[in-house]
Design an enzyme around this catalytic site. Structure first.
Site, short mmCIF file in Angstrom:
data_model
loop_
_atom_site.label_atom_id
_atom_site.label_comp_id
_atom_site.label_asym_id
_atom_site.label_seq_id
_atom_site.Cartn_x
_atom_site.Cartn_y
_atom_site.Cartn_z
CG HIS A 139 -0.87 0.08 39.78
ND1 HIS A 139 -0.03 0.68 38.87
CD2 HIS A 139 -2.13 0.41 39.38
CE1 HIS A 139 -0.74 1.33 37.97
NE2 HIS A 139 -2.02 1.18 38.25
CG HIS A 165 -5.73 -1.06 36.72
ND1 HIS A 165 -5.49 -0.78 35.40
CD2 HIS A 165 -5.19 -0.04 37.42
CE1 HIS A 165 -4.82 0.35 35.31
NE2 HIS A 165 -4.63 0.81 36.53
CD GLU A 166 -5.97 0.59 41.19
OE1 GLU A 166 -4.86 0.94 41.61
OE2 GLU A 166 -6.57 1.19 40.27
#
Length: 159
Positions: free
Chosen positions: A71, A67-68
């Site tokens: 980003h 998820h990170e």
């Protein structure tokens, strides 16, 4: 798991699922309370909540890292890196990252309100999180005097 092991894990996940290198820092941050991790826009670093690893295992941790990294890579490519952006949602689905992380216990549990002001005349109640001086205020309904009570002590006496 140490910060060096986390760095190696993030680099490996980035190479395997994104086919791009991770060239910044990944570290644990024990001050994170309500989130699994965060991507720092200015430094491009990733911080991970260590309690997720302790409570939910490495599989959950890899989902947070993916998820990170979504980003991270989208921000560096100057594409939509926010949760609301279609680029982010599509990349997250492609790599199989987690949209939301599981809840972590061990945080501070607080009553939403700690103090209560009660009007002496009409018994109107006002709940407050912060302590105030009741002599400086009056009831909004009848302009009566207010008396301050601490709610946590009442809960301790009952329990």
């Amino acid at each position: 798991m140490t910060d060096q092991e986390l760095q190696a894990l993030v680099e490996a996940v980035s190479a395997r699922y994104f086919a791009r290198p991770f060239r910044h820092q990944a570290r644990f941050n024990s001050r994170l309370r309500t989130t699994g991790g965060r991507y720092l826009l200015r430094s491009h670093d990733i911080e991970i909540n260590p309690r997720h690893l302790e409570q939910h295992g490495e599989e959950e941790l890899i989902g947070i890292v993916k998820h990170e990294l979504c980003h991270y890579h989208l921000h560096l490519e100057k594409k939509g890196y926010q949760h609301k952006d279609r680029d982010f949602q599509e990349l997250l689905k492609q790599v199989g990252g987690s949209r939301y992380c599981q809840e972590v216990g061990g945080g501070r549990t607080r009553l939403p309100y700690r103090y209560e002001l009660v009007c002496e005349a009409c018994q109107m109640r006002y709940k407050r999180k912060r302590k105030i001086n009741p002599a400086r205020y009056r009831c909004g309904r009848c302009s009566g005097k207010l008396r301050l009570y601490e709610l946590e002590t009442a809960a301790k006496q009952q329990g």
